[in-house]
Motif scaffolding. Sequence first.
Motif, PDB file in Angstrom:
ATOM      1  N   ILE A  69      33.604 -36.254 -32.086  1.00  0.00           N
ATOM      2  CA  ILE A  69      33.049 -36.765 -30.837  1.00  0.00           C
ATOM      3  C   ILE A  69      31.541 -36.958 -30.960  1.00  0.00           C
ATOM      4  O   ILE A  69      30.988 -37.973 -30.538  1.00  0.00           O
ATOM      5  CB  ILE A  69      33.369 -35.809 -29.673  1.00  0.00           C
ATOM      6  N   LEU A 126      36.620 -56.865 -20.149  1.00  0.00           N
ATOM      7  CA  LEU A 126      38.046 -56.530 -20.253  1.00  0.00           C
ATOM      8  C   LEU A 126      38.904 -57.713 -19.820  1.00  0.00           C
ATOM      9  O   LEU A 126      39.890 -58.060 -20.463  1.00  0.00           O
ATOM     10  CB  LEU A 126      38.383 -55.355 -19.331  1.00  0.00           C
ATOM     11  N   TYR A 147      39.569 -51.931 -26.338  1.00  0.00           N
ATOM     12  CA  TYR A 147      39.262 -50.537 -25.995  1.00  0.00           C
ATOM     13  C   TYR A 147      38.693 -49.826 -27.215  1.00  0.00           C
ATOM     14  O   TYR A 147      39.217 -49.973 -28.314  1.00  0.00           O
ATOM     15  CB  TYR A 147      40.522 -49.801 -25.534  1.00  0.00           C
ATOM     16  N   LEU A 225      33.954 -44.619 -19.718  1.00  0.00           N
ATOM     17  CA  LEU A 225      35.019 -44.238 -18.795  1.00  0.00           C
ATOM     18  C   LEU A 225      35.994 -45.390 -18.596  1.00  0.00           C
ATOM     19  O   LEU A 225      37.185 -45.197 -18.482  1.00  0.00           O
ATOM     20  CB  LEU A 225      34.442 -43.859 -17.421  1.00  0.00           C
ATOM     21  N   VAL A 226      35.449 -46.608 -18.566  1.00  0.00           N
ATOM     22  CA  VAL A 226      36.289 -47.757 -18.273  1.00  0.00           C
ATOM     23  C   VAL A 226      37.004 -48.282 -19.511  1.00  0.00           C
ATOM     24  O   VAL A 226      38.168 -48.644 -19.462  1.00  0.00           O
ATOM     25  CB  VAL A 226      35.449 -48.887 -17.634  1.00  0.00           C
ATOM     26  N   MET A 227      36.308 -48.323 -20.649  1.00  0.00           N
ATOM     27  CA  MET A 227      36.936 -48.932 -21.816  1.00  0.00           C
ATOM     28  C   MET A 227      36.796 -48.138 -23.107  1.00  0.00           C
ATOM     29  O   MET A 227      36.829 -48.704 -24.187  1.00  0.00           O
ATOM     30  CB  MET A 227      36.445 -50.371 -22.003  1.00  0.00           C
ATOM     31  N   GLY A 228      36.647 -46.843 -22.961  1.00  0.00           N
ATOM     32  CA  GLY A 228      36.517 -46.020 -24.160  1.00  0.00           C
ATOM     33  C   GLY A 228      37.802 -45.940 -24.974  1.00  0.00           C
ATOM     34  O   GLY A 228      37.761 -45.738 -26.179  1.00  0.00           O
ATOM     35  N   GLY A 229      38.946 -46.101 -24.304  1.00  0.00           N
ATOM     36  CA  GLY A 229      40.205 -45.922 -25.011  1.00  0.00           C
ATOM     37  C   GLY A 229      40.264 -44.509 -25.559  1.00  0.00           C
ATOM     38  O   GLY A 229      39.930 -43.548 -24.865  1.00  0.00           O
ATOM     39  N   ASN A 230      40.668 -44.369 -26.826  1.00  0.00           N
ATOM     40  CA  ASN A 230      40.716 -43.019 -27.384  1.00  0.00           C
ATOM     41  C   ASN A 230      39.436 -42.697 -28.152  1.00  0.00           C
ATOM     42  O   ASN A 230      39.387 -41.770 -28.935  1.00  0.00           O
ATOM     43  CB  ASN A 230      41.940 -42.850 -28.276  1.00  0.00           C
ATOM     44  N   GLU A 232      36.355 -41.041 -27.990  1.00  0.00           N
ATOM     45  CA  GLU A 232      35.715 -40.069 -27.103  1.00  0.00           C
ATOM     46  C   GLU A 232      34.231 -39.913 -27.419  1.00  0.00           C
ATOM     47  O   GLU A 232      33.854 -39.810 -28.579  1.00  0.00           O
ATOM     48  CB  GLU A 232      36.399 -38.706 -27.261  1.00  0.00           C
ATOM     49  N   ARG A 237      33.156 -36.440 -22.059  1.00  0.00           N
ATOM     50  CA  ARG A 237      33.582 -35.027 -22.121  1.00  0.00           C
ATOM     51  C   ARG A 237      32.853 -34.210 -21.053  1.00  0.00           C
ATOM     52  O   ARG A 237      33.437 -33.354 -20.397  1.00  0.00           O
ATOM     53  CB  ARG A 237      33.274 -34.425 -23.496  1.00  0.00           C
ATOM     54  N   TYR A 239      31.661 -35.274 -18.320  1.00  0.00           N
ATOM     55  CA  TYR A 239      32.170 -35.702 -17.021  1.00  0.00           C
ATOM     56  C   TYR A 239      33.464 -34.972 -16.671  1.00  0.00           C
ATOM     57  O   TYR A 239      33.609 -34.432 -15.578  1.00  0.00           O
ATOM     58  CB  TYR A 239      32.379 -37.212 -17.072  1.00  0.00           C
ATOM     59  N   VAL A 240      34.413 -34.942 -17.596  1.00  0.00           N
ATOM     60  CA  VAL A 240      35.685 -34.266 -17.321  1.00  0.00           C
ATOM     61  C   VAL A 240      35.468 -32.767 -17.096  1.00  0.00           C
ATOM     62  O   VAL A 240      36.095 -32.169 -16.225  1.00  0.00           O
ATOM     63  CB  VAL A 240      36.712 -34.515 -18.448  1.00  0.00           C
ATOM     64  N   GLU A 535      38.540 -48.139 -11.676  1.00  0.00           N
ATOM     65  CA  GLU A 535      39.513 -47.209 -12.240  1.00  0.00           C
ATOM     66  C   GLU A 535      40.904 -47.469 -11.719  1.00  0.00           C
ATOM     67  O   GLU A 535      41.886 -47.282 -12.412  1.00  0.00           O
ATOM     68  CB  GLU A 535      39.103 -45.787 -11.849  1.00  0.00           C
TER      69      GLU A 535
ATOM     70  N   THR B 174      42.102 -33.838 -14.052  1.00  0.00           N
ATOM     71  CA  THR B 174      41.657 -34.502 -12.828  1.00  0.00           C
ATOM     72  C   THR B 174      42.821 -34.920 -11.948  1.00  0.00           C
ATOM     73  O   THR B 174      42.646 -35.109 -10.758  1.00  0.00           O
ATOM     74  CB  THR B 174      40.817 -35.758 -13.136  1.00  0.00           C
ATOM     75  N   LEU B 228      46.741 -44.831 -24.752  1.00  0.00           N
ATOM     76  CA  LEU B 228      45.522 -45.632 -24.881  1.00  0.00           C
ATOM     77  C   LEU B 228      44.331 -44.865 -24.329  1.00  0.00           C
ATOM     78  O   LEU B 228      43.350 -44.650 -25.014  1.00  0.00           O
ATOM     79  CB  LEU B 228      45.681 -46.960 -24.126  1.00  0.00           C
ATOM     80  N   GLN B 229      44.409 -44.471 -23.064  1.00  0.00           N
ATOM     81  CA  GLN B 229      43.381 -43.571 -22.553  1.00  0.00           C
ATOM     82  C   GLN B 229      43.893 -42.786 -21.358  1.00  0.00           C
ATOM     83  O   GLN B 229      44.839 -43.191 -20.704  1.00  0.00           O
ATOM     84  CB  GLN B 229      42.070 -44.305 -22.241  1.00  0.00           C
ATOM     85  N   ALA B 236      46.267 -44.860 -11.475  1.00  0.00           N
ATOM     86  CA  ALA B 236      45.544 -45.902 -12.222  1.00  0.00           C
ATOM     87  C   ALA B 236      46.334 -46.501 -13.394  1.00  0.00           C
ATOM     88  O   ALA B 236      46.282 -47.709 -13.605  1.00  0.00           O
ATOM     89  CB  ALA B 236      44.196 -45.367 -12.693  1.00  0.00           C
ATOM     90  N   GLU B 245      47.492 -54.377 -19.547  1.00  0.00           N
ATOM     91  CA  GLU B 245      46.642 -53.678 -20.507  1.00  0.00           C
ATOM     92  C   GLU B 245      47.490 -52.735 -21.362  1.00  0.00           C
ATOM     93  O   GLU B 245      47.177 -52.482 -22.514  1.00  0.00           O
ATOM     94  CB  GLU B 245      45.559 -52.879 -19.774  1.00  0.00           C
ATOM     95  N   THR B 368      43.009 -40.397 -32.631  1.00  0.00           N
ATOM     96  CA  THR B 368      44.348 -40.851 -32.989  1.00  0.00           C
ATOM     97  C   THR B 368      44.247 -41.659 -34.266  1.00  0.00           C
ATOM     98  O   THR B 368      43.266 -42.358 -34.483  1.00  0.00           O
ATOM     99  CB  THR B 368      44.953 -41.738 -31.890  1.00  0.00           C
TER     100      THR B 368
END
Lengths: 578, 369
Positions: A69, A126, A147, A225-230, A232, A237, A239-240, A535, B174, B228-229, B236, B245, B368
């Motif tokens: 990360i 996107l 993503y 947050l919007v397009m990070g995909g996996n 990280e 982190r 934020y969560v 979101e 969340t 994916l996420q 959502a 998507e 991944t």
Amino acid sequence: MVRLARSRHVAEFRRIFQDPILFIGLLLVVAFIALAILAPIWAMVKESWTADGRELFDRYLGSPVYRTIIRNTLQMGLLVATLGTVLGFVMAYIQVKVAVPFKRLFHLIALVPVISPPFAVATAVLLLFGRNGMISKGIFNERYDIYGLDGLTLVLTLSYFTIAYLNMHGMMMALDPALDEAATNLGASKWRIFRTVTVPMLIPGIAGSFLLLFVEAIADLGNPLVMGGNFEVLSTRIYVSIVGLYNTTAAAVLSVILLVPSLLVFVVQRYWISRTSVVSITGKPSGTPHQITHPLVRWPLFAVAMTVTGLVFLIYGTIFVGAFTQIINVNNTFTLEHFDFVINGYGSDAMKDTTQLAAIATPIAGVLGMLVAFLVARKKFLGRNALDFATMLGIAVPGTILGIGYLLVFNSAVEVTLPIIGTFTLIPKLTGGRAVFGGAAAIVLVFIVRSVPAALRSGVAALSQIDPSIEEASISLGADNFGTFRRITLPLVRPAFLSGLIYAFARSMTTISAIIFLTTPRTKIMTHQILNEVENGRYGNAFAYCVILILIVLAAITILSVAIGTSSGAEKTIEGGA
Amino acid sequence: MRKSSLLIVCVLVVALAIPLAPTSSRAVQAQGDDTLTVLCTPQEDWCVAMTQAFQEETGIETSYVRMSSGESLARIRATADDPEFSVWWGGPADAFIAAYGEGLLEPYEPELASVLPEVAVGEDHSWHGVYIGALGFCSNVELLDELGIEAPTSWQDLLDPALKGNVAMAHPATSGTAFTAFWTGVTLQADELEAAEEGTGYDEEGAPTEAAVDAAFEYFGELHQNILQYTRSGSAPGQMAGNSEIAVAIIFSHDCVKLQQEGFQDVLVNTFPEEGTGYEVGGMALIKNAPEPDAAKQWIEWALTPEAQAVAQTVNSLQLPTNPETPVSELSVNLAEVNLVDYNFVAAGAVRNDIVERFDSDIAPQPTE
């Protein structure tokens, strides 16, 4: 020698002490910096250094997952910094030194991201180039997987290259064309001049832009947050840890890990690069830059500028069209519902609150920035550099970190115990819905903290262009410090003051990471609402918010420009003299 | 000359005073209950419809903030000594049970509690159920065709490598939806272990064992390769499936039906896992030390009435209402036809925090391949 200098600083300090106005100003500034910037950062660092925190440090830094990360974060920062700086440099170079059509348009295009709300670009990208993108899927029938790192790099570069552009545009304008001419007269080719004269002179600007972009990119929260995909990164982190677990210790530890590169970069930029600057700021350069007309240089660069322009048009076109469409790309019928939602519906609170709070923060940030600039640029006292540095921390520190710091410091009243008076509340509880003014005070403070640095920098730049002898003359004719400031200095720095205000307002309206933890039931913020809409895939509402936000910022810029005036008569008088 | 000094002092005083002026007409009011602040967990439009209906009914000025379950719990915990909200409405009961376990809720028994099914009444009346809905898979038909697979009908189907990067769910920290999905996994693993050897799946209390939890972590660790996420809010992923998507979203089936009603009728298909699926009882509770306790109690009484529960259908929220008097839309999922697992809410609420923390540190950040 050192001692002599020091005693002079002390004497200057005394002189400030003798002037009540300056003294009050200095006190105000110091109190503001201590409470609104240093205390939250300190609280966060302290939180990370508890026993639990230290354990977490070991765990995070030792775990391969977190190392990935951290590597991701730095990788994204470096990529965005590189691409953004190159793009900013090219756009600035075209603007100043290449003979191409549409220059004004290119300049505007490069400035657009400043007033653009977060997520707007990411969401539009996107929809355009994503897995079901109107261009990638619609035209090329390719489910492009945007993503992750590549999408983030594109979006962040487009969002932040303006910083590099403005930085280098200013520097290139300040380059003296006489140098080019001298080199030409000595028989150097254009390419050689570029290599041996232009670029070396701009190294500090390039490096400075690179570092600023790096800090912005690693601190960015909205886009991952919007397009990070996996893919990280640290900011998501953090934020969560807060919104999902309310684990302030874990968030603080991750924040400190993120803070280290940010501060390091900030210090390097400040002390190393600014020292090596070779661009002379002795007023205006003589003559105008020589324009490059060679077709092999001119047209490729023109193509680059046109590509960027095309992209920006596409993205903002998507936002605009999407705001008037049911579900863009799924059900493309015209509708005004989304605007109804933002203006009359339950989205309107956020619009009103945000505009109001930004309007309160803007003049305060502008005046504070000017005040610090005046103290730093015009007075020599002990701690002058520390003052400048501490003020700049407001922007050097990633926004999420500031937000957590505010939660830690202002979630309960700050009480002070003094020997004679006893215990009293120095500051009431500022964050959360039950705080004073429904938590709005903390948000305004954050807006100010994030905006003051820009006002300070433009103020210092303007003041260092003005010859102090003008002010000295005024003082020796019997004016006091403040009278001089009002009648001589202020009119001269008016344009800088204006740009500080504009920046402060735009920044306050579009900031997300710093206030995301501070919104309350009573105080809703537009950018946070946009995140909710994005979101949940309600792109229409999000875009309507974006359009209205951009309109509010443009309206504010117009009002400010008219009220303050973009130039002063005095400027022309000193043009020859300074 | 001195005049100007005086002026700047005035300016500074004013500048300092500005932030001290109330920022809007909604300045903090005296502790009368002519206002109510609702923490609202379902989808935004339902929150709007409910608060408006309540305001019309009672004249109490009602505002809300929408947060997902986990976020809500974190927020209530963070502001426990001086809560911002008086009532918490909606979202899976697991979070309410966890909140009550931490002493964050105030028991209150509304008149209509007696008409509710047993599953919708919390311990000590600490919370009451307002709706029930089952978890399902919401898939994009066109994308499934492109990938050459059928809509998933089992939890194992989701592990198909063909779905790599084409599945989405929310983050359990969340979102209550995602936590429900996870606990469903725990329950299924516990059943399997129990079938193999008695006492390995469930302990004496009837709660799933540590081994079942570990096995569920293993499953979701495998599933992680296809995700994916992780979104913040539970519904959502459904939007992402609608917008092509992703191919499959793990969401509540009623959220999928809602999307079908709102423009995605030909795009999305709703399926259920044959091994069994989890369900949620949407909770509602009075928050401890609520700033507006009387208005909050009024809300709790009102929200269980058929009129209040019927508001859901006006915004296409098609969960099953808990009050048997409330008319049910024919579009609602018939739970009698769905294989539901024996979902132990109390055990889920008790270990909720440990699970989401472990998920957040062990699964979510994993890269991944």
